[in-house]
Design an enzyme around this catalytic site. Structure first.
Site, PDB file in Angstrom:
ATOM      1  CE1 TYR A 112      15.032  18.376  11.717  1.00  0.00           C
ATOM      2  CE2 TYR A 112      14.896  19.291   9.511  1.00  0.00           C
ATOM      3  CZ  TYR A 112      15.057  19.462  10.869  1.00  0.00           C
ATOM      4  OH  TYR A 112      15.238  20.722  11.376  1.00  0.00           O
ATOM      5  CD1 TRP A 114      11.335  22.599  11.095  1.00  0.00           C
ATOM      6  CD2 TRP A 114      10.017  24.316  11.704  1.00  0.00           C
ATOM      7  NE1 TRP A 114      12.092  23.479  11.837  1.00  0.00           N
ATOM      8  CE2 TRP A 114      11.307  24.542  12.213  1.00  0.00           C
ATOM      9  CE3 TRP A 114       9.026  25.262  11.951  1.00  0.00           C
ATOM     10  CZ2 TRP A 114      11.624  25.677  12.975  1.00  0.00           C
ATOM     11  CZ3 TRP A 114       9.356  26.384  12.692  1.00  0.00           C
ATOM     12  CH2 TRP A 114      10.631  26.586  13.208  1.00  0.00           C
TER      13      TRP A 114
HETATM   14  N1  LIG Z   1      20.796  25.466   1.915  1.00  0.00           N
HETATM   15  C1  LIG Z   1      20.153  25.398   3.080  1.00  0.00           C
HETATM   16  N2  LIG Z   1      19.325  24.371   3.323  1.00  0.00           N
HETATM   17  C2  LIG Z   1      18.670  24.305   4.485  1.00  0.00           C
HETATM   18  C3  LIG Z   1      18.839  25.296   5.478  1.00  0.00           C
HETATM   19  C4  LIG Z   1      19.726  26.371   5.193  1.00  0.00           C
HETATM   20  O1  LIG Z   1      19.934  27.281   6.027  1.00  0.00           O
HETATM   21  N3  LIG Z   1      20.349  26.402   3.977  1.00  0.00           N
HETATM   22  N4  LIG Z   1      18.148  25.197   6.647  1.00  0.00           N
HETATM   23  C5  LIG Z   1      17.756  23.867   7.080  1.00  0.00           C
HETATM   24  C6  LIG Z   1      16.839  23.920   8.202  1.00  0.00           C
HETATM   25  S1  LIG Z   1      17.408  24.749   9.588  1.00  0.00           S
HETATM   26  C7  LIG Z   1      15.639  23.286   8.216  1.00  0.00           C
HETATM   27  S2  LIG Z   1      14.733  23.255   9.685  1.00  0.00           S
HETATM   28  C8  LIG Z   1      15.140  22.575   7.035  1.00  0.00           C
HETATM   29  C9  LIG Z   1      13.623  22.702   6.848  1.00  0.00           C
HETATM   30  O2  LIG Z   1      13.169  21.679   6.038  1.00  0.00           O
HETATM   31  P1  LIG Z   1      11.727  21.015   6.219  1.00  0.00           P
HETATM   32  O3  LIG Z   1      11.294  21.102   7.635  1.00  0.00           O
HETATM   33  O4  LIG Z   1      11.747  19.688   5.590  1.00  0.00           O
HETATM   34  O5  LIG Z   1      10.863  22.015   5.350  1.00  0.00           O
HETATM   35  P2  LIG Z   1       9.300  22.267   5.334  1.00  0.00           P
HETATM   36  O6  LIG Z   1       9.029  22.953   4.042  1.00  0.00           O
HETATM   37  O7  LIG Z   1       8.856  22.927   6.571  1.00  0.00           O
HETATM   38  O8  LIG Z   1       8.711  20.782   5.245  1.00  0.00           O
HETATM   39  C10 LIG Z   1       7.604  20.363   5.961  1.00  0.00           C
HETATM   40  C11 LIG Z   1       6.719  19.527   5.044  1.00  0.00           C
HETATM   41  O9  LIG Z   1       5.682  18.956   5.839  1.00  0.00           O
HETATM   42  C12 LIG Z   1       4.441  19.091   5.149  1.00  0.00           C
HETATM   43  N5  LIG Z   1       3.363  19.051   6.148  1.00  0.00           N
HETATM   44  C13 LIG Z   1       2.829  20.078   6.843  1.00  0.00           C
HETATM   45  N6  LIG Z   1       1.873  19.644   7.667  1.00  0.00           N
HETATM   46  C14 LIG Z   1       1.792  18.309   7.512  1.00  0.00           C
HETATM   47  C15 LIG Z   1       0.986  17.296   8.113  1.00  0.00           C
HETATM   48  O10 LIG Z   1       0.165  17.524   8.984  1.00  0.00           O
HETATM   49  N7  LIG Z   1       1.187  16.003   7.694  1.00  0.00           N
HETATM   50  C16 LIG Z   1       2.105  15.695   6.740  1.00  0.00           C
HETATM   51  N8  LIG Z   1       2.226  14.403   6.394  1.00  0.00           N
HETATM   52  N9  LIG Z   1       2.876  16.639   6.161  1.00  0.00           N
HETATM   53  C17 LIG Z   1       2.733  17.920   6.552  1.00  0.00           C
HETATM   54  C18 LIG Z   1       4.571  20.398   4.416  1.00  0.00           C
HETATM   55  O11 LIG Z   1       3.653  20.490   3.342  1.00  0.00           O
HETATM   56  C19 LIG Z   1       6.037  20.373   3.972  1.00  0.00           C
HETATM   57  O12 LIG Z   1       6.188  19.773   2.711  1.00  0.00           O
HETATM   58  O13 LIG Z   1      15.810  23.052   5.863  1.00  0.00           O
HETATM   59  C20 LIG Z   1      17.223  22.963   5.984  1.00  0.00           C
HETATM   60  N10 LIG Z   1      17.835  23.258   4.707  1.00  0.00           N
HETATM   61  N1  LIG Z   2      10.686  33.612   7.891  1.00  0.00           N
HETATM   62  C1  LIG Z   2      11.284  32.474   8.270  1.00  0.00           C
HETATM   63  N2  LIG Z   2      11.874  32.386   9.484  1.00  0.00           N
HETATM   64  C2  LIG Z   2      12.501  31.245   9.859  1.00  0.00           C
HETATM   65  C3  LIG Z   2      12.531  30.097   9.027  1.00  0.00           C
HETATM   66  C4  LIG Z   2      11.918  30.215   7.739  1.00  0.00           C
HETATM   67  O1  LIG Z   2      11.925  29.277   6.932  1.00  0.00           O
HETATM   68  N3  LIG Z   2      11.323  31.391   7.402  1.00  0.00           N
HETATM   69  N4  LIG Z   2      13.138  28.935   9.452  1.00  0.00           N
HETATM   70  C5  LIG Z   2      13.380  28.767  10.894  1.00  0.00           C
HETATM   71  C6  LIG Z   2      14.394  27.745  11.152  1.00  0.00           C
HETATM   72  S1  LIG Z   2      13.980  26.137  10.871  1.00  0.00           S
HETATM   73  C7  LIG Z   2      15.625  28.028  11.643  1.00  0.00           C
HETATM   74  S2  LIG Z   2      16.693  26.754  12.004  1.00  0.00           S
HETATM   75  C8  LIG Z   2      16.069  29.396  11.870  1.00  0.00           C
HETATM   76  C9  LIG Z   2      17.498  29.618  11.356  1.00  0.00           C
HETATM   77  O2  LIG Z   2      18.026  30.784  11.843  1.00  0.00           O
HETATM   78  P1  LIG Z   2      19.462  31.272  11.291  1.00  0.00           P
HETATM   79  O3  LIG Z   2      20.403  30.149  11.287  1.00  0.00           O
HETATM   80  O4  LIG Z   2      19.825  32.491  12.039  1.00  0.00           O
HETATM   81  O5  LIG Z   2      19.027  31.671   9.817  1.00  0.00           O
HETATM   82  P2  LIG Z   2      19.676  31.797   8.380  1.00  0.00           P
HETATM   83  O6  LIG Z   2      18.632  32.528   7.615  1.00  0.00           O
HETATM   84  O7  LIG Z   2      20.145  30.500   7.862  1.00  0.00           O
HETATM   85  O8  LIG Z   2      20.969  32.671   8.553  1.00  0.00           O
HETATM   86  C10 LIG Z   2      20.936  33.987   9.051  1.00  0.00           C
HETATM   87  C11 LIG Z   2      22.025  34.788   8.392  1.00  0.00           C
HETATM   88  O9  LIG Z   2      23.314  34.271   8.713  1.00  0.00           O
HETATM   89  C12 LIG Z   2      24.220  34.837   7.778  1.00  0.00           C
HETATM   90  N5  LIG Z   2      25.369  33.963   7.636  1.00  0.00           N
HETATM   91  C13 LIG Z   2      25.516  32.876   6.852  1.00  0.00           C
HETATM   92  N6  LIG Z   2      26.749  32.347   7.017  1.00  0.00           N
HETATM   93  C14 LIG Z   2      27.390  33.136   7.907  1.00  0.00           C
HETATM   94  C15 LIG Z   2      28.700  33.122   8.490  1.00  0.00           C
HETATM   95  O10 LIG Z   2      29.542  32.283   8.216  1.00  0.00           O
HETATM   96  N7  LIG Z   2      28.981  34.100   9.390  1.00  0.00           N
HETATM   97  C16 LIG Z   2      28.093  35.059   9.736  1.00  0.00           C
HETATM   98  N8  LIG Z   2      28.462  35.971  10.654  1.00  0.00           N
HETATM   99  N9  LIG Z   2      26.865  35.101   9.196  1.00  0.00           N
HETATM  100  C17 LIG Z   2      26.518  34.146   8.308  1.00  0.00           C
HETATM  101  C18 LIG Z   2      23.463  35.000   6.473  1.00  0.00           C
HETATM  102  O11 LIG Z   2      23.688  36.302   5.938  1.00  0.00           O
HETATM  103  C19 LIG Z   2      22.013  34.760   6.884  1.00  0.00           C
HETATM  104  O12 LIG Z   2      21.135  35.738   6.357  1.00  0.00           O
HETATM  105  O13 LIG Z   2      15.201  30.306  11.216  1.00  0.00           O
HETATM  106  C20 LIG Z   2      13.824  30.063  11.550  1.00  0.00           C
HETATM  107  N10 LIG Z   2      13.077  31.207  11.085  1.00  0.00           N
HETATM  108 MO   LIG Z   3      15.706  24.794  11.172  1.00  0.00          MO
END
Ligand SMILES: Nc1nc2c(c(=O)[nH]1)N[C@H]1C(S)=C(S)[C@@H](COP(=O)(O)OP(=O)(O)OC[C@H]3O[C@@H](n4cnc5c(=O)[nH]c(N)nc54)[C@H](O)[C@@H]3O)O[C@H]1N2
Ligand SMILES: Nc1nc2c(c(=O)[nH]1)N[C@H]1C(S)=C(S)[C@@H](COP(=O)(O)OP(=O)(O)OC[C@H]3O[C@@H](n4cnc5c(=O)[nH]c(N)nc54)[C@H](O)[C@@H]3O)O[C@H]1N2
Ligand SMILES: [Mo]
Length: 747
Positions: A112, A114
């Site tokens: 998993y 991005w």
């Molecule tokens: N506590 C907490 N944890 C969370 C979340 C949260 O809200 N709270 N959000 C979750 C969510 S929604 C997400 S999507 C995840 C994100 O978690 P990830 O998607 O695992 O995070 P990234 O840092 O985007 O990791 C992508 C990796 O791919 C590498 N990469 C980029 N390009 C390439 C390529 O071409 N080839 C290879 N081999 N590698 C490459 C980058 O250097 C990077 O290390 O985190 C989750 N974790």
């Molecule tokens: N700049 C930037 N943008 C991103 C990403 C990134 O890494 N960087 N990651 C992308 C990815 S993979 C995803 S999945 C999306 C995620 O998009 P979201 O899920 O919307 O993002 P989060 O930042 O996890 O949460 C947004 C807000 O939800 C609020 N929140 C947390 N828990 C609760 C709750 O129980 N109730 C309510 N009402 N609010 C709550 C927190 O204050 C938090 O700031 O964002 C995407 N956009």
């Molecule tokens: Mo995500």
């Protein structure tokens, strides 16, 4: 072409398009892309990140693993760096050994993450295709983003959740034209709509909010942080984890005051009769009134009543952030928001009803003619095992153990080898100390990575991968209307190779080179996949340039804009519920689900209910009095580009937001270094004191690289050292990242 001369070209990324200036084989500068009305600042760090010392320079194999297959020292940093051919030989022999000894069901390739935005070189597509060619792998279902919603919402609306968010919901244009009240649970977050999976060119969401303000729309952000919605929105502070209680209270007011649209419930929904007694407290003696909810949510009954009346008397769109389902019982606010919207009777009306994930990524809320993306065919996976993506540590720790998932009882497979490309589990998974224990179980871990991320640091074999700037690709997202030729801008850094070259090398050694490559080099694959895109464009009447033209032009804007909603499923359903039924068992919106009820899950019964999370403000203890939310970072995407961002003065440790009163009680001021901790671990962070967060809640963004194993505190501030690794429920088994309690003290 002289690639040492100074040149400026455009490329695309998850955080937008930008100009890249190269000279002498290096990226020297980036600049905004002119057509983008709100270009993000993220690309500025690229020159430092791409040429950073933390790039993986050479194929690297852990010395102790090579000598004796030792796993205990993962993370010790002691690597040998054999030449490519030798490293590929070793990895291929190991893959072969594992599949012959234990079967392909012992290889975990969910991988998993991005990765990067270009379509051919997308790392997940590459690793999945490769593993399928060698006999398959254990895969993963869903995402960390929306895994729980992907399980629950098809039961409610009969539609795949991603179709619902990307294609069925109203666009911002429709909302601007029709919505009078926008009720945003979890906000619509300006920092988050900067990015979009696969690319986003014109960042328009902020502009839409300006338009909403001009139309006089009431915009209410409900949640723990004021900053979760653009400036100018009203903020209704609400404790995290309590949204379902607030939605129930709103529903109770509607029913008590005769504001429920019963005609809508009769015609378009099923199960109201099973839900109503619960709502009114007829079955448990506890009416879900505003007074009942107040101590749970922190929202006064008066405010709930006036909001419910406004919602019933104006065109109202309820939006729900994805964060609400990245928490324990995340199924409930999703199901309950659909129920509340059904009671208002506006589902299927333009600018009314309910929508999910607006603002989570910038591409949601744009309507484009669908011509599809461009993906490398992944082939068939002969291994049937699939785990819910966020259950990876459970799987590694409990081979053979049973678990429940969405009505099925399954067994965790026994994993001997993990292959990861394009993700960073030691950033994204919860309870990283637990993941570290789980990570010691497999015999071998192989990672393709451009940088020495915490995950690469814990692998036995690390192959250095190129970044998108070091290879040719096509940039194209179904949620965007631009098409990019992403030229190779600089030569590969160090000895980095494309994932495609790495997997071709392994496939050759395992006797499936031709199956994997089909005789094509990357340029031939790009031409092949691009031809498919051109065909689909032609079929839809869209002018897609030839690949040579696109190469010459670098980018084009496609004529994909449309006033028509591509999949007006809910409009048609509203017009004719029997002729155009939903794909639920009843053909209607399911407020009570016989299917879910039949699973017999106490943590997800047959209709939406209030279930307090194990860790949330209502369960705060003396040892852990504060609720931790861990949002996405505003200055970057997840943990990407972290190495260079961490070098910026004062950037690390990561900043934690605390409410003034919580800070005062602890003698903490803005700028102080603090220790954030609970029984699962401890991290260092830098305090910022604010009035714009609910008291008792702290916010520490994700994305810092966690330090080495064995230290009792992560110095950089990764919140996943503190989060709890438990499924949302037996139904969704998504991540519960946002449900965690901590304490903070001054260092
Ligand atoms: N506590 C907490 N944890 C969370 C979340 C949260 O809200 N709270 N959000 C979750 C969510 S929604 C997400 S999507 C995840 C994100 O978690 P990830 O998607 O695992 O995070 P990234 O840092 O985007 O990791 C992508 C990796 O791919 C590498 N990469 C980029 N390009 C390439 C390529 O071409 N080839 C290879 N081999 N590698 C490459 C980058 O250097 C990077 O290390 O985190 C989750 N974790
Ligand atoms: N700049 C930037 N943008 C991103 C990403 C990134 O890494 N960087 N990651 C992308 C990815 S993979 C995803 S999945 C999306 C995620 O998009 P979201 O899920 O919307 O993002 P989060 O930042 O996890 O949460 C947004 C807000 O939800 C609020 N929140 C947390 N828990 C609760 C709750 O129980 N109730 C309510 N009402 N609010 C709550 C927190 O204050 C938090 O700031 O964002 C995407 N956009
Ligand atoms: Mo995500």
């Amino acid at each position: 072409m002289d690639d040492t001369a100074r040149q400026t070209r455009v490329t695309s990324s998850h955080w937008g398009a930008f100009e890249v200036v190269t000279e002498g084989g290096r990226i020297v500068e980036t600049r905004p892309f002119a057509p983008d009305p709100a270009p993000p600042a993220i690309p500025a760090i690229l020159p430092a990140a791409v040429h950073h010392a933390s790039r993986v320079a050479r194929p690297s194999i852990r010395r102790a693993w090579l000598a004796s297959r030792d796993r205990s020292g993962r993370g010790d940093g002691d690597y040998v760096t054999p030449p490519w051919d030798e490293a590929l030989d070793i990895a291929a022999q190991e893959l072969d050994r594992v599949r012959k000894t234990h079967g392909n069901g012992a290889i975990y390739g969910g991988s998993y993450g991005w990765a990067s935005a270009g379509r051919f070189h997308h790392a997940q597509g590459q690793v999945h295709r490769f593993l399928n060619c060698i006999g398959g792998y254990v895969a993963s279902f869903g995402s960390y983003s929306t895994g729980c919603a992907q399980s629950i919402m098809p039961h409610v609306f009969g539609e795949n959740f991603l179709t619902l968010t990307y294609e069925v919901q109203d666009s911002y244009a429709t909302i601007a034209a029709h919505t009078e009240t926008l009720v945003m649970f979890g906000g619509i977050n300006p920092k988050n709509f900067m990015v979009s999976m696969g690319g986003i060119t014109e960042h328009q969401t902020a502009g839409w909010f300006d338009r909403f303000a001009q139309t006089g729309m009431t915009r209410i952000n409900i949640g723990p942080q004021r900053s979760d919605a653009p400036d100018g929105c009203d903020w209704l502070p609400c404790r995290p984890g309590s949204d379902t209680a607030l939605m129930l209270a709103l529903a109770h007011v509607l029913e008590e005051e005769g504001l429920t649209d019963h005609a809508f419930l009769d015609r378009y929904t099923t199960g109201w009769d099973r839900f109503r007694p619960y709502l009114m407290g007829e079955d448990d003696g506890s009416p879900k009134s505003p007074e009942w909810a107040a101590p749970l949510t922190g929202v006064s009954p008066k405010k709930v009543r006036s909001l419910a009346r406004r919602m019933a008397t104006t065109r109202t769109l309820i939006t729900v952030a994805w964060s609400l389902q990245r928490q324990e019982h995340g199924e409930q606010p999703y199901w309950m928001s659909a129920t509340l919207a059904a009671m208002l009777g506006q589902i299927g009306l333009p600018g009314g009803g309910v929508g999910y994930g607006y603002g989570a990524i910038g591409g949601i809320g744009k309507d484009f003619k669908p011509i599809g993306g461009m993906t490398l065919p992944q082939g068939q996976n002969p291994v049937p095992d699939v785990i819910p993506v966020a259950r990876v540590a459970d799987m590694l720790l409990n081979p053979g153990a049973p678990y429940d998932f969405n009505g099925e009882r399954r067994l965790y497979p026994d994993i001997r080898l993990v292959y990861w490309a394009g993700g960073n589990p030691f950033h994204h998974h919860q309870d990283l100390n637990r993941l570290h224990q789980a990570w010691l179980r497999p015999e071998t871990i192989i990672v393709n990575e451009p940088w020495w991320t915490p995950t690469a640091q814990r692998a036995d074999i690390v192959f250095p991968a190129t970044t998108p700037y070091e290879r040719e690709d096509i940039g194209r997202s179904p949620l965007d209307d631009y098409l990019f030729h992403m030229p190779q801008l600089i030569p590969p850094v160090g000895e980095a190779r494309d994932d495609y070259a790495i997997f071709s090398g392994l496939a050759d050694r395992l006797g499936v080179g031709q199956t994997f490559t089909e005789g094509r080099d990357p340029a031939a694959w790009i031409a092949h996949l691009y031809a498919g895109l051109m065909d689909r464009g032609r079929a839809a009447g869209i002018d897609v340039p030839t690949l040579d033209e696109l190469r010459a032009r670098n980018w084009v804007k496609l004529e994909l804009a449309t006033d028509e909603q591509p999949k007006p499923i809910l409009r048609r359903f509203r017009a004719d519920p029997t002729g155009a039924p939903l794909k639920t068992p009843s053909g209607k919106i399911e407020i009570f689900s016989e299917r879910i009820d039949s699973f017999g899950y106490p943590d997800c019964p047959g209709h939406p209910v209030w279930l307090p999370p194990t860790e949330w403000p209502g369960a705060a203890t003396q040892a852990t009095p504060l609720h931790l939310v861990s949002p996405q970072p505003g200055d970057k995407l997840h943990s990407q580009l972290e190495a260079a961002l961490a070098d910026v003065d004062g950037a690390r440790p990561e900043t934690i937001l605390l409410h003034e009163q919580d800070a005062n009680q602890r003698g903490i001021a803005s700028g102080d270094l603090v220790r954030v901790f609970n029984a699962r671990g401890a991290v260092r962070a830098r305090a910022r004191v604010t009035g714009d967060i609910v008291q008792g809640v702290v916010a520490l963004p994700t994305g810092a690289w966690v330090g080495g194993p064995g230290q009792n505190m992560d110095a950089n501030g990764n919140p996943n050292v503190l989060t709890r690794d438990v499924g949302t429920s037996r139904l969704g088994q998504g991540t519960s990242a946002h449900s965690a309690l901590v304490e903070v003290e001054r260092l």
